[in-house]
Design a protein around this motif. Sequence first.
Motif, mmCIF file in Angstrom:
data_model
loop_
_atom_site.group_PDB
_atom_site.id
_atom_site.type_symbol
_atom_site.label_atom_id
_atom_site.label_comp_id
_atom_site.label_asym_id
_atom_site.label_seq_id
_atom_site.Cartn_x
_atom_site.Cartn_y
_atom_site.Cartn_z
ATOM 1 N N ILE A 155 0.779 -1.219 -0.127
ATOM 2 C CA ILE A 155 0.118 0.040 -0.077
ATOM 3 C C ILE A 155 1.067 1.379 0.245
ATOM 4 C CG2 ILE A 155 -1.757 1.398 1.302
ATOM 5 C CD1 ILE A 155 -1.207 -2.381 1.983
ATOM 6 N N LEU A 156 0.588 2.146 -0.684
ATOM 7 C CA LEU A 156 1.322 3.480 -0.905
ATOM 8 C C LEU A 156 0.693 4.643 -0.022
ATOM 9 C CD1 LEU A 156 2.304 3.385 -4.824
ATOM 10 C CD2 LEU A 156 3.648 2.428 -2.778
ATOM 11 N N TYR A 157 1.477 5.410 0.665
ATOM 12 C CA TYR A 157 1.215 6.599 1.463
ATOM 13 C C TYR A 157 1.137 7.659 0.510
ATOM 14 C CZ TYR A 157 0.774 10.399 4.326
ATOM 15 O OH TYR A 157 0.739 11.725 5.109
ATOM 16 N N ASN A 158 0.109 8.178 0.011
ATOM 17 C CA ASN A 158 0.161 9.567 -0.736
ATOM 18 C C ASN A 158 1.086 9.673 -2.102
ATOM 19 O OD1 ASN A 158 -0.969 12.204 -0.800
ATOM 20 N ND2 ASN A 158 0.538 13.146 -0.027
ATOM 21 N N ARG A 159 0.775 8.384 -2.575
ATOM 22 C CA ARG A 159 1.467 8.438 -3.836
ATOM 23 C C ARG A 159 0.683 7.507 -4.874
ATOM 24 N NH1 ARG A 159 4.114 11.240 -1.383
ATOM 25 N NH2 ARG A 159 6.601 11.547 -0.993
ATOM 26 N N LEU A 160 0.487 8.015 -6.242
ATOM 27 C CA LEU A 160 -0.359 7.317 -6.951
ATOM 28 C C LEU A 160 0.509 6.465 -7.933
ATOM 29 C CD1 LEU A 160 -2.960 9.951 -7.823
ATOM 30 C CD2 LEU A 160 -3.446 7.857 -6.832
ATOM 31 N N LEU A 161 0.169 5.002 -8.008
ATOM 32 C CA LEU A 161 0.957 4.044 -9.108
ATOM 33 C C LEU A 161 -0.035 3.338 -9.434
ATOM 34 C CD1 LEU A 161 3.793 3.771 -10.165
ATOM 35 C CD2 LEU A 161 4.111 1.983 -8.466
ATOM 36 N N GLU A 162 0.020 3.011 -10.843
ATOM 37 C CA GLU A 162 -0.954 2.035 -11.363
ATOM 38 C C GLU A 162 -0.744 0.477 -10.742
ATOM 39 O OE1 GLU A 162 -2.166 0.362 -15.782
ATOM 40 O OE2 GLU A 162 -0.474 1.652 -15.556
ATOM 41 N N ASN A 163 -1.890 -0.161 -10.383
ATOM 42 C CA ASN A 163 -2.000 -1.439 -9.850
ATOM 43 C C ASN A 163 -1.499 -1.649 -8.333
ATOM 44 O OD1 ASN A 163 -2.695 -2.543 -12.286
ATOM 45 N ND2 ASN A 163 -0.511 -2.719 -13.106
ATOM 46 N N TYR A 164 -1.393 -0.395 -7.721
ATOM 47 C CA TYR A 164 -1.029 -0.406 -6.211
ATOM 48 C C TYR A 164 -2.370 0.282 -5.474
ATOM 49 C CZ TYR A 164 3.713 -2.125 -6.686
ATOM 50 O OH TYR A 164 4.778 -2.933 -7.127
ATOM 51 N N PRO A 165 -2.836 -0.112 -4.483
ATOM 52 C CA PRO A 165 -3.616 0.614 -3.550
ATOM 53 C C PRO A 165 -2.661 1.849 -2.924
ATOM 54 C CG PRO A 165 -3.080 -1.257 -2.558
ATOM 55 C CD PRO A 165 -2.480 -1.376 -3.938
ATOM 56 N N SER A 166 -3.626 2.872 -2.614
ATOM 57 C CA SER A 166 -3.031 4.023 -2.082
ATOM 58 C C SER A 166 -4.085 4.878 -1.342
ATOM 59 C CB SER A 166 -2.365 4.967 -3.086
ATOM 60 O OG SER A 166 -3.162 5.205 -4.124
ATOM 61 N N VAL A 167 -3.525 5.393 -0.367
ATOM 62 C CA VAL A 167 -4.261 6.597 0.440
ATOM 63 C C VAL A 167 -3.559 7.959 -0.014
ATOM 64 C CG1 VAL A 167 -5.012 4.974 2.284
ATOM 65 C CG2 VAL A 167 -2.880 6.232 2.515
ATOM 66 N N ASN A 168 -4.455 8.867 -0.435
ATOM 67 C CA ASN A 168 -3.899 10.040 -0.989
ATOM 68 C C ASN A 168 -4.914 11.340 -0.554
ATOM 69 O OD1 ASN A 168 -2.315 8.656 -3.243
ATOM 70 N ND2 ASN A 168 -4.250 7.488 -3.052
ATOM 71 N N VAL A 169 -4.055 12.381 -0.713
ATOM 72 C CA VAL A 169 -5.029 13.562 -0.775
ATOM 73 C C VAL A 169 -4.807 14.479 -2.123
ATOM 74 C CG1 VAL A 169 -4.844 14.211 1.686
ATOM 75 C CG2 VAL A 169 -2.987 14.933 0.333
ATOM 76 N N ASN A 170 -5.696 15.268 -2.392
ATOM 77 C CA ASN A 170 -5.750 15.879 -3.538
ATOM 78 C C ASN A 170 -4.962 17.153 -3.764
ATOM 79 O OD1 ASN A 170 -6.343 17.528 -6.094
ATOM 80 N ND2 ASN A 170 -8.349 16.714 -6.113
ATOM 81 N N ASP A 171 -3.574 16.903 -4.290
ATOM 82 C CA ASP A 171 -2.500 17.905 -3.928
ATOM 83 C C ASP A 171 -3.109 19.295 -4.979
ATOM 84 O OD1 ASP A 171 -0.490 16.515 -2.650
ATOM 85 O OD2 ASP A 171 -0.735 15.173 -4.164
ATOM 86 N N LYS A 172 -3.805 18.906 -5.867
ATOM 87 C CA LYS A 172 -4.197 20.126 -6.642
ATOM 88 C C LYS A 172 -5.177 21.094 -5.935
ATOM 89 C CE LYS A 172 -3.121 18.129 -11.356
ATOM 90 N NZ LYS A 172 -3.914 17.776 -12.644
ATOM 91 N N GLU A 173 -6.030 20.378 -5.202
ATOM 92 C CA GLU A 173 -7.038 20.882 -4.462
ATOM 93 C C GLU A 173 -6.555 21.788 -3.240
ATOM 94 O OE1 GLU A 173 -11.020 22.338 -3.026
ATOM 95 O OE2 GLU A 173 -9.779 21.518 -5.080
ATOM 96 N N ILE A 174 -5.298 21.268 -2.660
ATOM 97 C CA ILE A 174 -4.677 21.785 -1.675
ATOM 98 C C ILE A 174 -3.976 23.134 -2.119
ATOM 99 C CG2 ILE A 174 -2.551 21.766 -0.229
ATOM 100 C CD1 ILE A 174 -3.113 18.806 0.242
#
Length: 357
Positions: A155-174
């Motif tokens: 599981i990735l923390y605040n990183r997006l990568l295809e085929n991996y589950p992740s928890v994120n925030v919307n960086d553009k919205e920030i």
Amino acid sequence: MERCITYMATIKDIAEKANVSLSTVSLIINGKASERKISQETEQRVLKIMREMNYIPNISAKTMRSGATPEYILAVFCSFDFRNTMMTRLLYGIQNMIDQNRDRIKVIIYPYQSGHLAKEHYHFSGSEFHAAIIANADAKDLNYLKTHQFVMPIILYNRLLENYPSVNVNDKEIGRIAALHLYEQGYRRPAIVTSTQTFPGASHRNKAFKEELKKLGIDIPKEFIYIIGPSVRDGAKFAEQLLTEAENPGSLPDSFWCFSDSIALGLLNALTAHNIKIPDDIGIISVGSIESMFARYNHPSLTVIDIPIEKMGEGCYQFIKESRQASAQQSEGIFYETKLCVRNSTNRKGDIEGSIL
């Protein structure tokens, strides 16, 4: 009553499907493929089949030898640097869910240097833990994950990568929220303070910040974009240098959007020490990733866009729980809402703390 039985794949099943020997599969599981000169192509093919067949390595023998008998072992890979307190918040969220669910899960911390996750490859054999959370990954680390197969859920923390589950925030919205807040508080000469130690999401935040201000008729000149170290001390040194080199107070930016609250706190305290009126002369806003008490009880208090790190830790736990129940690993990313906490460092209009844009 209907009863569902899930078939657990064995090493023999893996060997037959991969058309290799049992010893080859065993060596790969135990991280000895390179040592025994098993080709990388064979190693990746076997690991891929393990994933497809939902093979779960048996690591009970190793844990019994150590005297521990947890039902499940979770590894957390993280960098111990200026993000230390952020990791504390993440671990709190994970442990909170373990306690609530009364799970027998053992959490093991694996420190690593961002950009060098590949050096930790031998840990991912499947003989040390059942699942892993990767935090603080940079582009090199993500490329390593992209080009390798792993037998356990990751599981990735605040990183997006295809085929991996992740928890994120919307960086553009920030970035957008930060820009709108400074504008609504009357700031018209904002600057960006980013760091030498950054990640792709930070670039998205800064880009969105600039784009939102441009819509409002404000262009940020290149000389108002500063790159400094990531610590409180770096923020303070930056303030000292800025004041020394300024031709006059009017040439300074009237506000700063900071990469981290560590930088922002150093900048805020150094400016205050030089009798700069906060927020009248200069406003400061940052991402909130360290313990909220530091920003809230500083004098003056710091406006932040708080990252819900504890909730994201709970989300990591949820992915792990689902992966233990499902026949295949989940691969979607979950996004969490961020909160604008308006405090004295920007609060020209007397807004109530905790307002959300």
